[in-house]
Design a protein around this motif. Sequence first.
Motif, mmCIF file in Angstrom:
data_model
loop_
_atom_site.group_PDB
_atom_site.id
_atom_site.type_symbol
_atom_site.label_atom_id
_atom_site.label_comp_id
_atom_site.label_asym_id
_atom_site.label_seq_id
_atom_site.Cartn_x
_atom_site.Cartn_y
_atom_site.Cartn_z
ATOM 1 N N ALA A 103 13.542 1.324 8.574
ATOM 2 C CA ALA A 103 13.700 1.866 7.325
ATOM 3 C C ALA A 103 14.345 3.520 7.391
ATOM 4 N N MET A 104 14.235 4.061 8.290
ATOM 5 C CA MET A 104 14.750 5.442 8.485
ATOM 6 C C MET A 104 16.455 5.292 8.807
ATOM 7 N N TYR A 105 16.627 4.431 9.976
ATOM 8 C CA TYR A 105 17.901 4.300 10.522
ATOM 9 C C TYR A 105 18.255 2.698 10.475
ATOM 10 N N PRO A 106 18.736 2.284 9.605
ATOM 11 C CA PRO A 106 19.055 0.649 9.545
ATOM 12 C C PRO A 106 20.037 0.250 10.540
ATOM 13 N N ASP A 107 21.009 1.294 10.799
ATOM 14 C CA ASP A 107 21.914 0.944 11.798
ATOM 15 C C ASP A 107 21.851 1.304 13.034
ATOM 16 N N ILE A 108 20.501 1.879 13.627
ATOM 17 C CA ILE A 108 20.322 2.000 14.970
ATOM 18 C C ILE A 108 19.407 0.880 15.476
ATOM 19 N N ALA A 109 19.745 0.632 16.760
ATOM 20 C CA ALA A 109 18.877 -0.351 17.179
ATOM 21 C C ALA A 109 18.886 -0.159 18.705
ATOM 22 N N PRO A 110 17.701 -0.362 19.635
ATOM 23 C CA PRO A 110 17.817 -0.260 20.922
ATOM 24 C C PRO A 110 18.984 -0.759 21.728
ATOM 25 N N ARG A 111 19.619 -0.409 22.644
ATOM 26 C CA ARG A 111 20.619 -1.142 23.558
ATOM 27 C C ARG A 111 20.090 -1.495 24.691
ATOM 28 N N TYR A 112 20.651 -2.758 25.390
ATOM 29 C CA TYR A 112 20.136 -3.196 26.492
ATOM 30 C C TYR A 112 20.848 -2.606 27.645
ATOM 31 N N ALA A 113 20.227 -2.044 28.623
ATOM 32 C CA ALA A 113 20.684 -1.197 29.532
ATOM 33 C C ALA A 113 21.321 -2.204 30.691
ATOM 34 N N GLY A 114 21.069 -3.570 30.695
ATOM 35 C CA GLY A 114 21.724 -4.204 31.579
ATOM 36 C C GLY A 114 20.756 -4.778 32.668
ATOM 37 N N TYR A 115 19.357 -4.616 32.803
ATOM 38 C CA TYR A 115 18.674 -4.850 33.946
ATOM 39 C C TYR A 115 17.214 -5.007 33.422
ATOM 40 N N GLU A 141 0.976 -1.132 -0.169
ATOM 41 C CA GLU A 141 -0.061 0.013 -0.061
ATOM 42 C C GLU A 141 0.965 1.143 0.067
ATOM 43 N N ARG A 142 0.635 2.243 -0.898
ATOM 44 C CA ARG A 142 1.475 3.678 -0.631
ATOM 45 C C ARG A 142 0.662 4.629 0.133
ATOM 46 N N PHE A 143 1.249 5.370 0.598
ATOM 47 C CA PHE A 143 0.696 6.346 1.387
ATOM 48 C C PHE A 143 1.681 7.697 1.363
ATOM 49 N N ASP A 144 1.087 8.881 1.576
ATOM 50 C CA ASP A 144 1.822 10.044 1.611
ATOM 51 C C ASP A 144 2.680 10.528 2.706
ATOM 52 N N LEU A 145 2.374 9.916 3.519
ATOM 53 C CA LEU A 145 2.966 9.879 5.200
ATOM 54 C C LEU A 145 2.882 8.696 5.989
ATOM 55 N N VAL A 146 3.965 8.091 6.361
ATOM 56 C CA VAL A 146 4.136 7.102 7.327
ATOM 57 C C VAL A 146 4.304 7.523 8.646
ATOM 58 N N ILE A 147 3.362 7.109 9.559
ATOM 59 C CA ILE A 147 3.882 7.298 11.116
ATOM 60 C C ILE A 147 4.355 6.041 11.703
ATOM 61 N N GLY A 148 5.498 6.139 12.370
ATOM 62 C CA GLY A 148 6.071 4.911 13.205
ATOM 63 C C GLY A 148 5.495 5.015 14.600
ATOM 64 N N ALA A 149 4.637 4.459 14.837
ATOM 65 C CA ALA A 149 4.164 4.094 16.271
ATOM 66 C C ALA A 149 4.471 2.713 16.756
ATOM 67 N N ASP A 150 5.486 2.239 16.389
ATOM 68 C CA ASP A 150 5.506 0.810 16.482
ATOM 69 C C ASP A 150 6.377 0.324 17.469
ATOM 70 N N GLY A 151 6.547 1.095 18.404
ATOM 71 C CA GLY A 151 7.461 0.611 19.727
ATOM 72 C C GLY A 151 8.940 0.342 19.486
ATOM 73 N N TYR A 152 9.510 -0.177 20.361
ATOM 74 C CA TYR A 152 11.040 -0.235 20.440
ATOM 75 C C TYR A 152 11.464 -1.316 19.350
ATOM 76 N N ARG A 153 10.805 -1.890 18.678
ATOM 77 C CA ARG A 153 11.284 -2.885 17.578
ATOM 78 C C ARG A 153 10.574 -2.319 16.350
ATOM 79 N N SER A 154 10.716 -0.949 16.076
ATOM 80 C CA SER A 154 10.125 -0.407 14.847
ATOM 81 C C SER A 154 10.619 -0.803 13.489
#
Length: 415
Positions: A174-186, A156-169
């Motif tokens: 698609a915007m930042y293929p190299d950025i992932a959440p980092r585990y804080a250790g606890y 499906e094609r859209f004019d605007l896509v809003i990512g509200a899909d949580g930390y595993r977005s």
Amino acid sequence: MRGGRVAVVGGSIAGCAAALAAVRAGAAEVVVYERAARRLQDRGVGLAIQQDRYAELEAAGYVDARMPWVRLARRVWLLGDTDARGGREFGVLPFPFRSYNWGSLWTELRARVPEKVAYHSGAAVESVTPDAGRGPGPRGPGPRGAVLRLAGGAEERFDLVIGADGYRSVVRAAMYPDIAPRYAGYLAWRGSLPAERLPGPRETWAEQDAATVAFPEGHMIAYRIPGPYGRGASVNWVFYAVPPDVPGLRLDDPTVPPPRTVTAELMEHQEKVVARHFPPYWREVIERTRPRDTLVQPIFDLAVPHFAKGRLVLLGDSAAIARPHTGSGAVKALQDATVLERALRSAEDCDAGLAAYDAERAPIGRAVLELGRRLGRAQVLSVPDWAAMDQRSTEEWWRAASEGEKGFGGHALGG
Ligand SMILES: Cc1cc2nc3c(=O)[nH]c(=O)nc-3n(C[C@H](O)[C@H](O)[C@H](O)COP(=O)(O)OP(=O)(O)OC[C@H]3O[C@@H](n4cnc5c(N)ncnc54)[C@H](O)[C@@H]3O)c2cc1C
């Protein structure tokens, strides 16, 4: 924004608020894709919203005054090093928050999503591809947008896509293929129990107190919340500590979903800490919580440099994670939507609106990330000698850890 097709990926707190924002900003068509097939109201436990931040969100029309809540006033710090049934109080800090049942907040936001929005449950988005336009038209390239690929293969094609899909977005991927959440250790072990199952006597725990039991490996905070579906009253507790190594259990990998409830090994670890350090009353609170009323939340850090890129935009946890200690996860998501609405309404065009949104919210995302790190260090990873603390040193320690509470409970809207 005048017209246009908008997709919202994720239909939780940020997603419902984003759909509302897009409609109010003038989108012609809004479609929400939510992976979960079931209604989400049983997913979370409790959350707290700072009083001033609540007032701003109510004025902006994103929360409803009729939603049941509990007034909290004090955060009481406790130790289990004496015979005192409820613990020995060593410090008290102001805690001007309203507490909510996570499910009621989601249900209320879901009911606010206008009927013209198509909300699809059980609809996972597999990938997002920015689209530079449909080729040259009579007046240059066609409008920019993005293509969503849905599970099952449809596009499906859209004019605007809003990512509200949580930390595993997937939108962030698609915007930042190299950025992932980092585990804080606890981890946060979360639990709830109906208030009628609380141990006695009743006066052990005052209604307006957020009780915090401190121990050498972390702390647990507990406060009252309205019961599920707005009925009765419940208790929400969150226990923070470094988990033991459990073979086969990946808690540090953001691509692996955490277990739904606290596993036997994690429960055993918690039981040991509780037996060693908790005052009797709080030990019983944990023991009386049914395993099925627990959940595991690994703590991750994330803040992307820009919340908008082309026609992709992020809000809520997909853009920046507020560790729960900051008391601002839901607030930040709702503020993101409020600002997105305002930016899209007032800008010349969609691109200018997205740039204004990014300029206002990306610095907040970074500030919340830093606050979460400081509070996590002070309260879990590198705790003070709790037994040596008194009222004055608790105030001083908290002022240093929270940098004068700047941003605790969320930053002021527009500030
Ligand atoms: C299981 C869970 C329990 C939580 N419990 C609490 C709590 O008790 N108290 C508290 O204060 N905070 C809790 N939080 C955090 C809090 O909800 C968030 O910080 C805040 O509300 C912002 O959430 P969000 O909508 O950005 O993200 P989330 O609430 O994580 O929502 C993201 C949504 O996107 C959907 N999604 C993800 N990927 C896709 C895809 N590819 N396609 C379609 N849909 C997708 C998910 O199913 C989910 O519904 C919890 C979060 C989770 C995930």
